[in-house]
Motif scaffolding. Sequence first.
Motif, short mmCIF file in Angstrom:
data_model
loop_
_atom_site.label_atom_id
_atom_site.label_comp_id
_atom_site.label_asym_id
_atom_site.label_seq_id
_atom_site.Cartn_x
_atom_site.Cartn_y
_atom_site.Cartn_z
N ASP A 9 31.42 42.42 32.26
CA ASP A 9 31.42 41.12 32.92
C ASP A 9 29.97 40.76 33.20
O ASP A 9 29.10 41.65 33.28
N ARG A 45 29.91 31.70 45.55
CA ARG A 45 30.60 32.61 44.64
C ARG A 45 32.12 32.59 44.85
O ARG A 45 32.89 32.56 43.88
N GLN A 48 33.49 29.38 43.42
CA GLN A 48 33.38 29.41 41.97
C GLN A 48 34.56 30.16 41.35
O GLN A 48 35.21 29.68 40.42
N LEU A 49 34.87 31.32 41.89
CA LEU A 49 35.99 32.11 41.39
C LEU A 49 37.33 31.44 41.71
O LEU A 49 38.24 31.40 40.87
N SER A 50 37.46 30.93 42.94
CA SER A 50 38.71 30.28 43.34
C SER A 50 39.03 29.11 42.43
O SER A 50 40.18 28.92 42.00
N SER A 52 38.12 28.77 39.35
CA SER A 52 38.51 29.26 38.02
C SER A 52 39.98 29.64 38.01
O SER A 52 40.71 29.33 37.05
N TRP A 53 40.46 30.30 39.06
CA TRP A 53 41.87 30.70 39.11
C TRP A 53 42.78 29.48 39.22
O TRP A 53 43.81 29.40 38.55
N ASN A 123 33.50 34.58 32.07
CA ASN A 123 33.94 33.21 32.32
C ASN A 123 32.83 32.20 32.01
O ASN A 123 33.10 31.01 31.83
N SER A 179 33.27 45.82 35.34
CA SER A 179 33.19 44.59 36.14
C SER A 179 32.93 44.93 37.60
O SER A 179 33.37 45.96 38.10
N ASN A 181 34.10 42.82 39.77
CA ASN A 181 35.26 42.18 40.39
C ASN A 181 36.46 43.11 40.31
O ASN A 181 36.91 43.45 39.21
N ASP A 184 39.30 41.84 38.22
CA ASP A 184 39.00 41.84 36.80
C ASP A 184 39.19 43.25 36.21
O ASP A 184 39.79 43.42 35.15
#
Length: 228
Positions: A9, A45, A48-50, A52-53, A123, A179, A181, A184
Motif C-alpha cells: 500500500d 486522513r 479521505q478513507l471514509s 473512499s468507502w 487507492n 499495509s 491499514n 486493508d
Amino acid sequence: MPVTTCIFDAYGTLFDVSAAARNAAAEPGAGKLADTWQALAESWRIKQLSYSWLRAVTGQHADFWQLTQDALDWSLEAHGLDGDAALRARLLALYHELQAYPEVPTMLAALKARGLATAILSNGSPGMLEGAVSSAGLGAVLDDCLSVESVGIFKPARAVYDLVGQRFGCAPCEVLFVSSNGWDAAAAASYGFTTAWVNRKGEPVDRLPGQPHHVLTDLARIPELEVF
C-alpha cells in the motif's frame, strides 16, 4: 509456495501522510496551522478513507485526488482554517511529494536484491503515485504502481487485489501484501495473500474475517520475514 511478489500500500505504508501538514506547519507564516497540524492531518486522513468507502458502497466513484481535496476542505473548515486558498494550495502541493518513511529505500532495495518483484497497489490515482514515487526516489526499486483507477473502485474490493495476479502472473499465495491499514491487511488476507500489517500506532487488530499474518511496528523487518 514461497513468496515471489511483494506488494505495498502507498499512503501511510510507504509514504508518511502526515508529512504535508507537518511540513506546511514548519514554514514561515504558518499561523494557526502550527498549533493544529496534527489534528488536521488526522482528520484529513480519516475523511479521505471514509469517502473512499462511501463512494465504493454507493457506486459513485471519483479518483483519489478528488477525495483528497474533498477531505482537506472538510478538515480545513473543521479546524477553522477554511478560506485560506494559499494554505489549501500549499498542502495539496506537499501531498504530491510526500516523504517516504526512513526505512523504505533500504527495505525495498533488499527485496530487489533477492530477485523479488516489488510494486505499489494503491487507492491513489496514477498522477499522485507518480509524484510520490518520484519525489521519494523509489522508481528504481519498484517494478510498477498499480492504481484502483484501472477498475474504478476502491479497496477493499476484490477487483483491486485481482490487479496483482493480472500484472505479475502470480497466485495469491505467492504474494506478500503490506499495509499500514488494518482493514486493508485483513481484506488482503481474506483474498488469499500473505499479509503484514505495519501497526505504527500500536492499535488493536481489527475484528474482521481476515487477520494479518505478521504485525510489525515499521517496515525494516520485511526482508527478514520467513515467507520467502
